[in-house]
Design a protein around this motif. Structure first.
Motif, PDB file in Angstrom:
ATOM      1  N   PRO A  62       0.856  -1.189   0.000  1.00 50.35           N
ATOM      2  CA  PRO A  62       0.000   0.000   0.000  1.00 50.35           C
ATOM      3  C   PRO A  62       0.894   1.242   0.000  1.00 50.35           C
ATOM      4  N   PHE A  63       0.374   2.352  -0.546  1.00 50.55           N
ATOM      5  CA  PHE A  63       1.164   3.580  -0.572  1.00 50.55           C
ATOM      6  C   PHE A  63       0.268   4.801  -0.454  1.00 50.55           C
ATOM      7  N   VAL A  64       0.873   5.915  -0.080  1.00 54.59           N
ATOM      8  CA  VAL A  64       0.242   7.233  -0.094  1.00 54.59           C
ATOM      9  C   VAL A  64       1.212   8.170  -0.805  1.00 54.59           C
ATOM     10  N   SER A  65       0.661   9.194  -1.425  1.00 50.44           N
ATOM     11  CA  SER A  65       1.531  10.146  -2.110  1.00 50.44           C
ATOM     12  C   SER A  65       0.878  11.514  -2.149  1.00 50.44           C
TER      13      SER A  65
ATOM     14  N   TYR B 121      -2.778   0.617  -8.571  1.00 46.63           N
ATOM     15  CA  TYR B 121      -4.060   1.308  -8.505  1.00 46.63           C
ATOM     16  C   TYR B 121      -3.894   2.489  -7.555  1.00 46.63           C
ATOM     17  N   GLY B 122      -4.363   3.657  -7.985  1.00 50.01           N
ATOM     18  CA  GLY B 122      -4.307   4.833  -7.133  1.00 50.01           C
ATOM     19  C   GLY B 122      -5.595   5.628  -7.221  1.00 50.01           C
ATOM     20  N   TYR B 123      -6.071   6.106  -6.107  1.00 48.86           N
ATOM     21  CA  TYR B 123      -7.238   6.984  -6.044  1.00 48.86           C
ATOM     22  C   TYR B 123      -6.715   8.387  -5.801  1.00 48.86           C
ATOM     23  N   ILE B 124      -6.850   9.252  -6.798  1.00 48.12           N
ATOM     24  CA  ILE B 124      -6.346  10.624  -6.714  1.00 48.12           C
ATOM     25  C   ILE B 124      -7.497  11.522  -6.256  1.00 48.12           C
ATOM     26  N   ALA B 125      -7.333  12.166  -5.124  1.00 50.58           N
ATOM     27  CA  ALA B 125      -8.371  13.038  -4.578  1.00 50.58           C
ATOM     28  C   ALA B 125      -7.876  14.479  -4.614  1.00 50.58           C
ATOM     29  N   THR B 126      -8.419  15.282  -5.536  1.00 50.11           N
ATOM     30  CA  THR B 126      -8.038  16.689  -5.592  1.00 50.11           C
ATOM     31  C   THR B 126      -8.887  17.459  -4.586  1.00 50.11           C
TER      32      THR B 126
ATOM     33  N   VAL C 297     -10.135  10.942  -9.250  1.00 48.66           N
ATOM     34  CA  VAL C 297      -9.781  10.123 -10.405  1.00 48.66           C
ATOM     35  C   VAL C 297      -9.252   8.774  -9.925  1.00 48.66           C
ATOM     36  N   HIS C 298      -9.655   7.706 -10.587  1.00 52.28           N
ATOM     37  CA  HIS C 298      -9.089   6.376 -10.351  1.00 52.28           C
ATOM     38  C   HIS C 298      -8.035   6.152 -11.428  1.00 52.28           C
ATOM     39  N   LYS C 299      -6.840   5.753 -11.020  1.00 50.58           N
ATOM     40  CA  LYS C 299      -5.735   5.574 -11.970  1.00 50.58           C
ATOM     41  C   LYS C 299      -5.196   4.153 -11.860  1.00 50.58           C
TER      42      LYS C 299
END
Length: 140
Positions: free
Chosen positions: A37-40, A104-109, A122-124
């Motif tokens: 798992p990761f956060v960025s 898989y990354g969930y980008i939350a602006t 956005v789902h990436k």
């Protein structure tokens, strides 16, 4: 993608970008698979590339470039590990692993575009090939 009372025409182009700094930890890491798992945090944008002379109403289309946080996971499916002795004595033997990486990354602006009926999230999904090298240390 609706913009006010205008529809972004099908086939319209857009050019987006996403660059970030990520931190994660492998919770599963064996000879066949690795899962982390990761956060960025980084910058994300998906602006319109419409011809503004012909379609000025699409000027506010897309997602404005902004700071965005991402969380998700990455999976490495390890294909082959090869140990080789290097020719140079000071480097010693090394192990090289080739893997198929699915991320898989969930980008939350933090801000949504007020002109577009879009939350800004956005789902990436990324598929890539990775090669990792690791030097073996001698224990004396």
């Amino acid at each position: 993608m609706p913009v006010n009372d205008v529809i972004w025409p099908s086939g319209s182009k857009t050019f987006g970008g996403h660059i970030d700094l990520a931190a994660g930890y492998f919770v599963v890491n064996n000879e066949k698979i690795g899962i982390a798992p990761f956060v960025s945090v980084g910058i994300f944008g998906l602006p319109s590339n419409a011809n503004m002379d012909k379609q000025p109403e699409l000027k506010e289309a897309g997602i404005k470039t902004n700071v965005a946080g991402t969380f998700g996971f990455m999976t490495d499916i390890k294909l082959k590990t090869k140990t080789e002795n290097n020719l140079y004595q000071f480097t010693g033997p090394s192990a090289n692993t080739t893997s198929l990486r699915l991320t898989y990354g969930y980008i939350a602006t933090p801000e949504r575009n007020k002109y577009v009926d879009l939350s800004g999230s956005v789902h990436k999904i990324t598929l890539g090939i990775g090669i990792m090298g690791r030097k073996h240390k001698r224990v004396e």
